[in-house]
Every structure is written in C-alpha cells, then in structure tokens.
Design an enzyme around this catalytic site. Sequence first.
Site, PDB file in Angstrom:
ATOM      1  N   ASN A 102      -9.759  -2.873 -10.081  1.00 35.87           N
ATOM      2  CA  ASN A 102     -10.212  -4.307  -9.924  1.00 35.87           C
ATOM      3  C   ASN A 102     -10.783  -4.650  -8.263  1.00 35.87           C
ATOM      4  O   ASN A 102     -11.857  -5.007  -8.147  1.00 35.87           O
ATOM      5  CB  ASN A 102      -8.947  -5.264 -10.391  1.00 35.87           C
ATOM      6  CG  ASN A 102      -9.485  -6.769 -10.278  1.00 35.87           C
ATOM      7  OD1 ASN A 102      -8.671  -7.484  -9.731  1.00 35.87           O
ATOM      8  ND2 ASN A 102     -10.516  -7.261 -11.015  1.00 35.87           N
TER       9      ASN A 102
ATOM     10  N   GLY B 262     -10.916  -2.102  -6.029  1.00 34.23           N
ATOM     11  CA  GLY B 262     -11.827  -0.988  -5.781  1.00 34.23           C
ATOM     12  C   GLY B 262     -13.347  -1.401  -6.183  1.00 34.23           C
ATOM     13  O   GLY B 262     -14.161  -0.913  -5.426  1.00 34.23           O
TER      14      GLY B 262
ATOM     15  N   LYS C 185       4.507  -8.700   0.452  1.00 35.05           N
ATOM     16  CA  LYS C 185       4.088  -9.905  -0.133  1.00 35.05           C
ATOM     17  C   LYS C 185       4.194  -9.986  -1.711  1.00 35.05           C
ATOM     18  O   LYS C 185       4.331 -10.974  -2.505  1.00 35.05           O
ATOM     19  CB  LYS C 185       3.094 -10.754   0.307  1.00 35.05           C
ATOM     20  CG  LYS C 185       1.818  -9.932   0.108  1.00 35.05           C
ATOM     21  CD  LYS C 185       0.970 -10.139  -1.262  1.00 35.05           C
ATOM     22  CE  LYS C 185       0.009  -9.199  -1.574  1.00 35.05           C
ATOM     23  NZ  LYS C 185      -0.685  -9.204  -2.888  1.00 35.05           N
TER      24      LYS C 185
ATOM     25  N   ARG D  34      -1.770 -11.393  -9.610  1.00 40.84           N
ATOM     26  CA  ARG D  34      -1.202 -11.106 -10.928  1.00 40.84           C
ATOM     27  C   ARG D  34       0.268 -11.039 -10.935  1.00 40.84           C
ATOM     28  O   ARG D  34       0.955 -11.184 -11.995  1.00 40.84           O
ATOM     29  CB  ARG D  34      -1.909  -9.598 -11.287  1.00 40.84           C
ATOM     30  CG  ARG D  34      -3.526  -9.405 -11.292  1.00 40.84           C
ATOM     31  CD  ARG D  34      -3.784  -8.195 -11.023  1.00 40.84           C
ATOM     32  NE  ARG D  34      -3.690  -7.304  -9.576  1.00 40.84           N
ATOM     33  CZ  ARG D  34      -4.404  -6.352  -9.214  1.00 40.84           C
ATOM     34  NH1 ARG D  34      -4.900  -5.767 -10.217  1.00 40.84           N
ATOM     35  NH2 ARG D  34      -3.826  -5.903  -8.130  1.00 40.84           N
ATOM     36  N   ASN D  35       0.876 -10.685  -9.743  1.00 36.79           N
ATOM     37  CA  ASN D  35       2.023 -10.347  -9.824  1.00 36.79           C
ATOM     38  C   ASN D  35       2.937 -11.765  -9.748  1.00 36.79           C
ATOM     39  O   ASN D  35       3.956 -11.781 -10.786  1.00 36.79           O
ATOM     40  CB  ASN D  35       2.611 -10.017  -8.138  1.00 36.79           C
ATOM     41  CG  ASN D  35       2.577  -8.566  -8.141  1.00 36.79           C
ATOM     42  OD1 ASN D  35       2.967  -7.472  -8.430  1.00 36.79           O
ATOM     43  ND2 ASN D  35       1.479  -8.189  -7.500  1.00 36.79           N
TER      44      ASN D  35
ATOM     45  N   LYS E 265      -2.904  -2.518 -12.846  1.00 39.36           N
ATOM     46  CA  LYS E 265      -1.606  -2.155 -12.485  1.00 39.36           C
ATOM     47  C   LYS E 265      -1.006  -3.223 -11.618  1.00 39.36           C
ATOM     48  O   LYS E 265      -1.616  -3.589 -10.433  1.00 39.36           O
ATOM     49  CB  LYS E 265      -1.323  -0.918 -11.964  1.00 39.36           C
ATOM     50  CG  LYS E 265      -1.851   0.274 -12.497  1.00 39.36           C
ATOM     51  CD  LYS E 265      -1.099   0.725 -13.685  1.00 39.36           C
ATOM     52  CE  LYS E 265      -1.716   1.865 -14.486  1.00 39.36           C
ATOM     53  NZ  LYS E 265      -1.228   1.888 -15.860  1.00 39.36           N
TER      54      LYS E 265
HETATM   55  N1  LIG Z   1      -6.814  -6.561  -7.320  1.00 35.92           N
HETATM   56  C1  LIG Z   1      -6.791  -7.443  -6.476  1.00 35.92           C
HETATM   57  O1  LIG Z   1      -7.171  -8.591  -6.566  1.00 35.92           O
HETATM   58  C2  LIG Z   1      -6.335  -6.734  -4.917  1.00 35.92           C
HETATM   59  C3  LIG Z   1      -5.693  -5.634  -5.377  1.00 35.92           C
HETATM   60  N2  LIG Z   1      -5.229  -4.921  -3.925  1.00 35.92           N
HETATM   61  C4  LIG Z   1      -4.433  -3.633  -3.861  1.00 35.92           C
HETATM   62  O2  LIG Z   1      -5.521  -2.599  -4.223  1.00 35.92           O
HETATM   63  C5  LIG Z   1      -4.845  -1.519  -4.879  1.00 35.92           C
HETATM   64  C6  LIG Z   1      -5.452  -1.021  -6.168  1.00 35.92           C
HETATM   65  O3  LIG Z   1      -5.606  -2.104  -6.943  1.00 35.92           O
HETATM   66  P1  LIG Z   1      -6.890  -2.505  -8.061  1.00 35.92           P
HETATM   67  O4  LIG Z   1      -8.236  -1.796  -7.530  1.00 35.92           O
HETATM   68  O5  LIG Z   1      -6.744  -3.936  -8.460  1.00 35.92           O
HETATM   69  O6  LIG Z   1      -6.314  -1.580  -9.174  1.00 35.92           O
HETATM   70  P2  LIG Z   1      -6.044  -2.087 -10.809  1.00 35.92           P
HETATM   71  O7  LIG Z   1      -4.858  -2.780 -10.761  1.00 35.92           O
HETATM   72  O8  LIG Z   1      -7.249  -2.326 -11.379  1.00 35.92           O
HETATM   73  O9  LIG Z   1      -5.769  -0.391 -11.384  1.00 35.92           O
HETATM   74  C7  LIG Z   1      -6.447   0.199 -12.177  1.00 35.92           C
HETATM   75  C8  LIG Z   1      -6.939   1.286 -11.576  1.00 35.92           C
HETATM   76  O10 LIG Z   1      -5.917   2.477 -11.774  1.00 35.92           O
HETATM   77  C9  LIG Z   1      -6.635   3.762 -12.397  1.00 35.92           C
HETATM   78  N3  LIG Z   1      -5.801   4.382 -13.176  1.00 35.92           N
HETATM   79  C10 LIG Z   1      -4.942   3.925 -14.100  1.00 35.92           C
HETATM   80  N4  LIG Z   1      -4.078   4.977 -14.574  1.00 35.92           N
HETATM   81  C11 LIG Z   1      -4.383   5.803 -13.850  1.00 35.92           C
HETATM   82  C12 LIG Z   1      -3.725   7.433 -13.821  1.00 35.92           C
HETATM   83  N5  LIG Z   1      -3.053   7.450 -14.512  1.00 35.92           N
HETATM   84  N6  LIG Z   1      -4.123   8.094 -12.922  1.00 35.92           N
HETATM   85  C13 LIG Z   1      -5.100   7.624 -11.832  1.00 35.92           C
HETATM   86  N7  LIG Z   1      -5.712   6.632 -11.803  1.00 35.92           N
HETATM   87  C14 LIG Z   1      -5.241   5.493 -12.855  1.00 35.92           C
HETATM   88  C15 LIG Z   1      -7.669   2.897 -13.242  1.00 35.92           C
HETATM   89  O11 LIG Z   1      -8.841   3.823 -13.405  1.00 35.92           O
HETATM   90  C16 LIG Z   1      -8.250   1.996 -12.164  1.00 35.92           C
HETATM   91  O12 LIG Z   1      -9.084   2.365 -11.251  1.00 35.92           O
HETATM   92  C17 LIG Z   1      -3.458  -2.052  -5.135  1.00 35.92           C
HETATM   93  O13 LIG Z   1      -2.304  -1.331  -4.150  1.00 35.92           O
HETATM   94  C18 LIG Z   1      -3.526  -3.646  -5.026  1.00 35.92           C
HETATM   95  O14 LIG Z   1      -2.250  -3.986  -4.651  1.00 35.92           O
HETATM   96  C19 LIG Z   1      -5.470  -5.612  -2.816  1.00 35.92           C
HETATM   97  C20 LIG Z   1      -6.105  -6.711  -2.818  1.00 35.92           C
HETATM   98  C21 LIG Z   1      -6.689  -7.423  -4.056  1.00 35.92           C
HETATM   99  O1  LIG Z   2      -3.426  -8.850  -3.077  1.00 38.62           O
HETATM  100  C1  LIG Z   2      -3.687  -9.639  -3.693  1.00 38.62           C
HETATM  101  C2  LIG Z   2      -4.589 -10.630  -3.272  1.00 38.62           C
HETATM  102  O2  LIG Z   2      -4.580 -10.574  -1.908  1.00 38.62           O
HETATM  103  C3  LIG Z   2      -3.742  -9.384  -5.202  1.00 38.62           C
HETATM  104  O3  LIG Z   2      -2.518  -9.789  -5.731  1.00 38.62           O
HETATM  105  P1  LIG Z   2      -1.985  -9.257  -7.147  1.00 38.62           P
HETATM  106  O4  LIG Z   2      -1.903  -7.855  -7.132  1.00 38.62           O
HETATM  107  O5  LIG Z   2      -0.778  -9.949  -7.124  1.00 38.62           O
HETATM  108  O6  LIG Z   2      -3.097  -9.810  -8.039  1.00 38.62           O
END
Ligand SMILES: NC(=O)C1=CN([C@@H]2O[C@H](COP(=O)(O)OP(=O)(O)OC[C@H]3O[C@@H](n4cnc5c(N)ncnc54)[C@H](O)[C@@H]3O)[C@@H](O)[C@H]2O)C=CC1
Ligand SMILES: O=C(CO)COP(=O)(O)O
Length: 350
Positions: free
Chosen positions: A12, A14, A203, A269-270, A296
């Site tokens: 999401n 990424g 957080k 999401r958390n 996740k």
């Molecule tokens: N989504 C958001 O709003 C935000 C997320 N973050 C942080 O960014 C980081 C990444 O989060 P997101 O991009 O949201 O990811 P996500 O929560 O959308 O996770 C899914 C990702 O994990 C991969 N995946 C699933 N199973 C897998 C496996 N077995 N092996 C390898 N990859 C696998 C998927 O291909 C997908 O790219 C996290 O640490 C999150 O806390 C930071 C700011 C905002």
């Molecule tokens: O880090 C985030 C917003 O800054 C996203 O938080 P969540 O993983 O709880 O959705």
Amino acid sequence: MGKKVCIIGSGNWGSAIAKIVGDQCAASDEFHTDVHMYVYEEMIKGEKLTEIINTRHENVKYLPGHKLPQNVIAVPDLVEAGKNADIMIFVVPHQFIRGFCEKLKDHVKPDAIGISLIKGMDHTKEGLQLISDVIKNILSIDVSVLMGANIASEVADEKFCETTIGCTVDANGQIFKRLLQTPNFRICVVNDSKTVEICGALKNIVACGAGFVCGLGYGDNTVSAVIRLGLMEMMKFAKAFFPDNPPQTATFLESCGVADLVTTCYGGRNRRVSQAFVTSKKTIEQLEEEMLGGQKLQGPQTAQEVYKVMQTLKINEDEYPLFVSVYNIFFNNTPVKNFIECLQKHPEHM
Ligand SMILES: NC(=O)C1=CN([C@@H]2O[C@H](COP(=O)(O)OP(=O)(O)OC[C@H]3O[C@@H](n4cnc5c(N)ncnc54)[C@H](O)[C@@H]3O)[C@@H](O)[C@H]2O)C=CC1
Ligand SMILES: O=C(CO)COP(=O)(O)O
C-alpha cells in the site's frame, strides 16, 4: 544518466511512494527516468501482479484505483531489482526485511545509499535493533529513514501532508528530499534519525490502544489520553533503550512524532483493526485477512518485540503499562476491557 532509484516493496505505502518517485524521476535530470520496483509476485485472477503493473500501470491489489507512472517497472526478482541501483528505498512490512537484505547482500553497489520507510523494529538475542540498522549492517550502506503522518491512500490522492526524513549524512538527507518532496508532500530533514525511526515504530502500538478504547465505547477524551500517555511511553523508551543517542524533544514535534500518532490513532489500519478486534471478537489474523486484503499490520508484532526486549533487559513492566497491556491483550488472552486499567494506573499520574 542520473542516479538509478529502486523501490524494494510494492504494498500500500510502497505503491503510493512509487507514484511520487516515478513522477519525480521522470521530471529530473538528477535521477534516471526508469525506476525499478521489486514486487513480491502473486497471481491475481490468473495474471501475474508484475504483468498487471507493467501493462495497466496499477497495483490492483495493494493500491487499486491509482495509476502508477509508466516509468515505474515492476520486477519480480529482488536481486535484479536492486542491482545497479544508486538509491534504494525500502518499504516492506518489517517482518520481511531481514530475509530481503540477506538475499540482496553482495548484490548492491558499494556506494549505494538507502532510505527506510518501514515502521517497525527487530528483536534479536542482543536486544532491539532498528530496521535501518538491520539494513545497514547486512548491506553495508548508509541508511536514512522517512516517517510521518502519511496514510498511503491519502498520499496517493495527493492530499497535502508533511513527513520527516532522519539522516546521519546531511548530503544524503538532501538527496532524498530532492527525490521525494512535492507540493503536497512536504519534508523536514532532521539529524536525529534514530528518534524519527523509534517514533514510526512505537506509534503503531499506541494506535492499537486507541482502537481498543474506541471498540469499548469510550470517547474522544479517552483517545486523546491514549495518544498523550502513549507519547510519554515513546519518549521514555527512546531515552532508555538508545542511551547513546539521547532523543531531541523537538523530534517528537515533527510529523514523525505527534502528527503521526494522531493520524494513525484516528485513521490508521492498526487503529481500525484493533477496534474491530474488540467489537467482532475475531482474531487479528482473521481481521487482517477480511479488512486489509493482504496488507499487513505492524502494531501487534511491534508490541511483542518491545515486550520481549523488556524481558531480556529486565526492564520494569510498570514503566510502560500501555505497551505491555497491548501486548497482553494480543498475546496473553488478557480481556480487552482491562485495557482501561493501564490508563487509570499510569505512572504519569502518580
Ligand atoms: N500503508 C500505509 O499507510 C503506510 C505504511 N507504512 C509502513 O510501510 C511499511 C510497508 O507497508 P505497506 O507498503 O503498506 O505494505 P502492506 O501492508 O500493503 O503489505 C503488503 C506487502 O507485503 C508483501 N508480502 C506479503 N506477503 C509476503 C511474503 N510472504 N514475503 C514478502 N512479501 C510479502 C506484499 O507483496 C505487499 O507488497 C510498513 O512498515 C508500514 O508500517 C508507513 C506509512 C504509511
Ligand atoms: O503509518 C501510517 C500512517 O502514517 C499508517 O498506519 P497504519 O499501518 O496503522 O495504517
């Protein structure tokens, strides 16, 4: 030619960041136009996700409804994606980063620089390790961090927000600012990198607490108390666990601190899944599956990592009642209604 940028991760966040990076690289001579994005391959209705991204320019699973720039190229092979990159952006759920780095080891340019957008921590026999240190130690590259009040879907919608880059090498912080700042994604660069990262990880635990009190029917005053008491625990934790790097109070006032706490405790999401954990009586795994469609959660696992390290280092649990209570509710079957007690008996009021 311009510096080659690659993005390791395509969930999401990424995918939302790929929108910004793709546009910025297409518009600037400083960066190579083509951006490689490592995509964990999945089949979506009989089609490979990488093929969907490379032909229809949309990550239909993790960021549906948003076009990715055409110069963002999905690559299913991790080593291939990272090879030749001058700039590496790490943005995967924190539970996967160590394995990814082990695969990338010996395949990255020695003078590459990295930035971690990953919110979480790693627990090892020696204690806690920041994700940026995991990357740095395995790949031997300099790693900055970017953390802030940045819910991915809002960033992808180009709704105004701020974020914080923490760097140890000023020049690298400025390169990342030039790469990532847009009119609606405003960046402050600070050198208190470890505190920036600790804020981003912790957080998520606090947001689980906010979800609990919402699910239990408490009001906005209670959520605010969770945010404030959570912040006090975050500050205490940063001081106690990273004594060689005394946190600067000002860092908690950057987007990575109070602002991200507020955003995540209201809209993250958390918070949403933790609230549903109370009202639905389903497990976190079921809710993750039903509510997040493959995305996740980071909060429960971070609470577990923090708790384990408290045990390893024989830290008094009473010092961190909110963190410990979130851990006990997720992993020790403590009834969620007891969560309020950690607020009522909080050391901040003694
Ligand atoms: N989504 C958001 O709003 C935000 C997320 N973050 C942080 O960014 C980081 C990444 O989060 P997101 O991009 O949201 O990811 P996500 O929560 O959308 O996770 C899914 C990702 O994990 C991969 N995946 C699933 N199973 C897998 C496996 N077995 N092996 C390898 N990859 C696998 C998927 O291909 C997908 O790219 C996290 O640490 C999150 O806390 C930071 C700011 C905002
Ligand atoms: O880090 C985030 C917003 O800054 C996203 O938080 P969540 O993983 O709880 O959705």
